[in-house]
Design a protein around this motif. Structure first.
Motif, PDB file in Angstrom:
ATOM      1  N   ALA A  13       0.828  -1.204   0.000  1.00 31.90           N
ATOM      2  CA  ALA A  13       0.000   0.000   0.000  1.00 31.90           C
ATOM      3  C   ALA A  13       0.862   1.253   0.000  1.00 31.90           C
ATOM      4  N   LEU A  14       1.942   1.248   0.789  1.00 32.94           N
ATOM      5  CA  LEU A  14       2.833   2.399   0.837  1.00 32.94           C
ATOM      6  C   LEU A  14       3.499   2.625  -0.518  1.00 32.94           C
ATOM      7  N   ASP A  15       3.898   1.545  -1.172  1.00 36.84           N
ATOM      8  CA  ASP A  15       4.509   1.649  -2.503  1.00 36.84           C
ATOM      9  C   ASP A  15       3.566   2.342  -3.481  1.00 36.84           C
ATOM     10  N   THR A  24      -7.007   8.861  -4.198  1.00 42.02           N
ATOM     11  CA  THR A  24      -7.898   8.342  -5.240  1.00 42.02           C
ATOM     12  C   THR A  24      -7.159   7.409  -6.189  1.00 42.02           C
ATOM     13  N   GLY A  25      -5.971   7.849  -6.642  1.00 39.56           N
ATOM     14  CA  GLY A  25      -5.195   7.013  -7.557  1.00 39.56           C
ATOM     15  C   GLY A  25      -4.753   5.716  -6.908  1.00 39.56           C
ATOM     16  N   ALA A  26      -4.338   5.796  -5.656  1.00 43.05           N
ATOM     17  CA  ALA A  26      -3.918   4.592  -4.952  1.00 43.05           C
ATOM     18  C   ALA A  26      -5.085   3.631  -4.755  1.00 43.05           C
ATOM     19  N   ALA A  66       8.592  11.151   2.690  1.00 40.85           N
ATOM     20  CA  ALA A  66       7.960  10.317   1.667  1.00 40.85           C
ATOM     21  C   ALA A  66       8.817  10.270   0.409  1.00 40.85           C
ATOM     22  N   ALA A  67       9.360  11.431   0.004  1.00 43.18           N
ATOM     23  CA  ALA A  67      10.219  11.469  -1.177  1.00 43.18           C
ATOM     24  C   ALA A  67      11.466  10.618  -0.977  1.00 43.18           C
ATOM     25  N   GLU A  68      11.975  10.650   0.248  1.00 43.06           N
ATOM     26  CA  GLU A  68      13.161   9.862   0.570  1.00 43.06           C
ATOM     27  C   GLU A  68      12.873   8.363   0.512  1.00 43.06           C
ATOM     28  N   LEU A  69      11.674   7.976   0.921  1.00 43.75           N
ATOM     29  CA  LEU A  69      11.316   6.559   0.991  1.00 43.75           C
ATOM     30  C   LEU A  69      10.893   5.966  -0.345  1.00 43.75           C
ATOM     31  N   ARG A  70      10.474   6.788  -1.304  1.00 42.34           N
ATOM     32  CA  ARG A  70       9.786   6.282  -2.497  1.00 42.34           C
ATOM     33  C   ARG A  70      10.559   5.168  -3.203  1.00 42.34           C
ATOM     34  N   ARG A  72      13.226   3.446  -2.249  1.00 43.51           N
ATOM     35  CA  ARG A  72      13.562   2.322  -1.385  1.00 43.51           C
ATOM     36  C   ARG A  72      12.369   1.400  -1.176  1.00 43.51           C
ATOM     37  N   VAL A  73      11.201   1.992  -0.940  1.00 46.32           N
ATOM     38  CA  VAL A  73       9.992   1.198  -0.734  1.00 46.32           C
ATOM     39  C   VAL A  73       9.641   0.430  -2.003  1.00 46.32           C
TER      40      VAL A  73
END
Length: 306
Positions: A13-15, A24-26, A66-70, A72-73
């Motif tokens: 879900a996080l990805d 909405t898109g997710a 969030a930008a940092e994780l994108r 990597r996730v």
């Protein structure tokens, strides 16, 4: 949230949330209602301790975290899907969508990359190839998965790396068509020429120098360039002579050899092996196996074993 409470289902879900940047898109991609996706986002915020997406006008923008994780996730989610996906013995290469990174020398890029790309596109039009430079023989990128396949001289100190011989190569000389040396190549006449050396490290000594030294002869190296294609370009437009692999010089239909003539060196130098190298964890991967077989087939067709 304690370690026991971590829900790995939230990773997928996080990805999707980070990729879409909107609830909405997710929700659409995950097949959830907007309210259900909002509840999932709340859980993600609680798990990460970060808002992840914040309101900006009518839309949402990612927080720095969030930008940092994108990326990597995304890699973690991809790895999890790979682990949980049944291994198949064969792959539909026509439908394969994947990026492969191949580490090669400048000479490979010049003389063989076109044939490799043509063979890959013919069978797998959705595959993307990324050719990476080869500054050294460090096995680290193969171990870390940054490089899928390497082509070139063996030299890694990593014993686990898989290797497959592609062809034997040897060194020859090249000079412009009409060069006076070509009337008769002897050790003395060869040593009397001015020379180009191809060396990434800037070294000027090649195997031919040791053989010449035994006869009391020494070359005058006037130019040092990073790669063999550079040496061939200069030799074509000057009276300087270069030593290159026979695999470079024998490509008679390639523009890089136009205006050049190759000749046997006046003294013997050792042969060397060009091999394919990869990490053993990729042995059973059907897509990687197809890539290896394709690249090996192109190389062996271009330079049959003798």
């Amino acid at each position: 949230m304690s370690k026991a409470d971590v829900d790995l289902n939230l990773l997928a879900a996080l990805d999707v949330v980070l990729a879409e940047g909107s609830v909405t898109g997710a929700a659409r991609r995950l097949g959830l209602s907007s309210s259900a996706m909002s509840r999932t986002l709340t859980r993600l915020r609680s798990a990460t301790g970060d808002p992840l997406l914040v309101r900006a006008g009518r839309g949402l923008v990612p927080t720095p975290r969030a930008a940092e994780l994108r990326d990597r996730v995304h890699e973690l989610a991809r790895d999890v899907r790979a682990v949980l996906r049944p291994q198949i013995a064969r792959v539909d290469v026509a439908a394969l969508e994947q990026t492969f990174t191949i580490r090669v020398s400048e000479a490979f890029l010049e003389f063989l990359s076109g044939s490799v790309v043509a063979a890959v596109v013919r069978s797998a039009p959705r595959v993307r190839l990324r050719f990476a430079p080869k500054p050294d023989k460090d096995a680290g990128p193969l171990r870390e998965g940054l490089i899928d396949l390497e082509i070139g001289l063996l030299g890694t100190s990593a014993p686990e790396i898989r290797t497959q011989l592609l062809f034997h190569d040897r060194r020859v000389g090249v000079a412009r068509v009409g060069h006076p040396l070509l009337a008769g190549v002897t050790p003395e006449r060869y040593a009397a020429c001015n020379h180009i050396v191809a060396s990434r490290e800037g070294d000027v000594v090649e195997p031919i120098d040791g053989a010449l030294e035994k006869l009391g002869l020494r070359r005058a190296v006037m130019v040092v360039v990073p790669g063999y294609p550079d040496a061939m370009r200069i030799a074509r437009r000057s009276d300087l002579v270069a030593v290159v692999p026979r695999s470079c010089a024998m490509a008679s239909d390639h523009p890089a050899t136009a205006g050049l003539e190759s000749f046997e060196l006046p003294l013997p130098t050792p042969q060397f092996k060009i091999s394919a190298m990869w990490h053993p964890r990729m042995d059973a991967d059907p897509a990687h196996r197809w890539l290896r077989e394709t690249v090996m087939s192109v190389c062996r067709a271009a330079y049959p074993r003798r």
